[in-house]
Design an enzyme around this catalytic site. Structure first.
Site, PDB file in Angstrom:
ATOM      1  CB  THR A  46      -0.740   0.102   1.165  1.00  0.00           C
ATOM      2  OG1 THR A  46      -1.474  -1.326   1.279  1.00  0.00           O
ATOM      3  CG2 THR A  46      -2.027   1.152   1.205  1.00  0.00           C
ATOM      4  CE1 TYR A 134       1.114  -9.876   2.357  1.00  0.00           C
ATOM      5  CE2 TYR A 134       2.628  -8.173   1.798  1.00  0.00           C
ATOM      6  CZ  TYR A 134       1.312  -8.574   1.685  1.00  0.00           C
ATOM      7  OH  TYR A 134       0.600  -7.952   1.025  1.00  0.00           O
ATOM      8  CE  LYS A 162      -1.268  -8.145   4.495  1.00  0.00           C
ATOM      9  NZ  LYS A 162      -0.865  -7.234   3.702  1.00  0.00           N
TER      10      LYS A 162
END
Length: 302
Positions: A46, A134, A162
């Site tokens: 992001t 991740y 995550k």
């Protein structure tokens, strides 16, 4: 380190010439801390890390550390195609005072489970910081499979993951077979399921502009254990999640959502383009409806 709560992968606000808007960056961080998020991630997807130079990424982690000033946790992303680059980002993260690092699979290379583990272990040796793995096969094309996770068990620093595969079977496998690696929700429309399976944290880009709603769901499920209330909040949030994921305009939506809060995050870097008028109107309407509904459920003002 225990990852608990809402962790926001911070946007990088830009001027129209694509230089960082430092005033808005400071404003965005204050907005998140005031709202009550538990940690801020710098150099996540992001944040458009992939479109930044090495020097820009180092500047971001150092500058954000100063702005955060130890008020919440700082997690720094180390994502890169080359292991050598990820190692350097990890070293700089440690020097910058990061509380933890985010370690993803190198994109494009399509590494095996063993190769992913060796990549992650090299980063771990360089920084010796708590690590949130991740797993995002939608962007990286491969999963952090059992071989990867088993090999990473040699270091206690790998303390969370995550999980962004969207595969419920992965969620079950992680919760059942790897309880020493804390689950962190990385698939927004499955947040309720993650919390039901014991996740204590949620890495959610939408919390850039709607931290109150995301905190409300975390509070209901992970803190209060009230999944009836959680289902009602989740139901109110699902239309937003659908809008964010449709049409490959995720980052643009996050930035415009923040702009709707009076914090002008600016355009995304190329090759991405800003939202058009119809997209902006749809996002604005969905956010307004979500906030109204959650206000009725919680009695607060998200």
């Amino acid at each position: 380190m225990k990852f608990e709560g809402i962790y926001t992968p911070l946007v990088t606000p830009y001027h129209t010439d694509f230089t960082c808007n430092e005033d808005v960056l400071a404003q965005a961080i204050e907005h998140l801390i005031s709202a009550g998020v538990h940690g801020i991630i710098v150099a996540g997807t992001t944040g458009e890390y992939y479109a930044q130079t090495f020097e820009e990424r180092i500047w971001m982690m150092e500058h954000c550390r100063d702005l955060i000033a130890n008020r919440v946790s700082l997690i720094v992303g180390t994502g890169a195609i080359r292991t050598e680059d990820s190692v350097e980002f990890a070293k700089h993260a440690k020097t910058a005072g990061a509380d933890a690092i985010l370690v993803a699979t190198p994109p494009y290379a399509y590494p095996t489970g063993r190769e992913i583990a060796l990549h992650a272990l090299a980063i771990d040796r360089a920084a010796n910081l708590p690590v949130m793995l991740y797993n995002y096969p939608g962007r990286m094309s491969v999963n952090m499979d059992e071989e990867t996770l088993d090999r990473l068990g040699r270091s206690a620093n790998f303390c969370a993951i995550k999980e962004s595969s969207g595969d419920p079977n992965r969620l079950h496998m992680l919760a059942r077979d790897y309880p020493h690696i804390a689950l962190s929700c990385g698939m927004d429309d499955q947040a309720l399921e993650f919390f039901a399976w014991g996740a204590r944290s949620w890495v959610c880009a939408g919390s850039n502009f709607a931290p109150e709603a995301h905190i409300a769901l975390y509070q209901a499920c992970a803190v209060e254990g009230d999944f009836t209330k959680g289902r009602a909040i989740m139901s109110a949030m699902l239309p937003l999640m659908r809008v964010l994921e449709q049409g490959g305009k995720f980052i643009q939506c996050i930035k415009y959502g923040l702009t709707l809060r009076g914090i002008d995050a600016g355009p995304p870097r190329k090759p991405l383009q800003p939202l058009n008028k119809d997209d902006k109107r749809e996002l604005s309407e969905v956010i307004h409806t979500m906030n109204t509904t959650i206000r009725a459920i919680t009695g607060t003002t998200p």
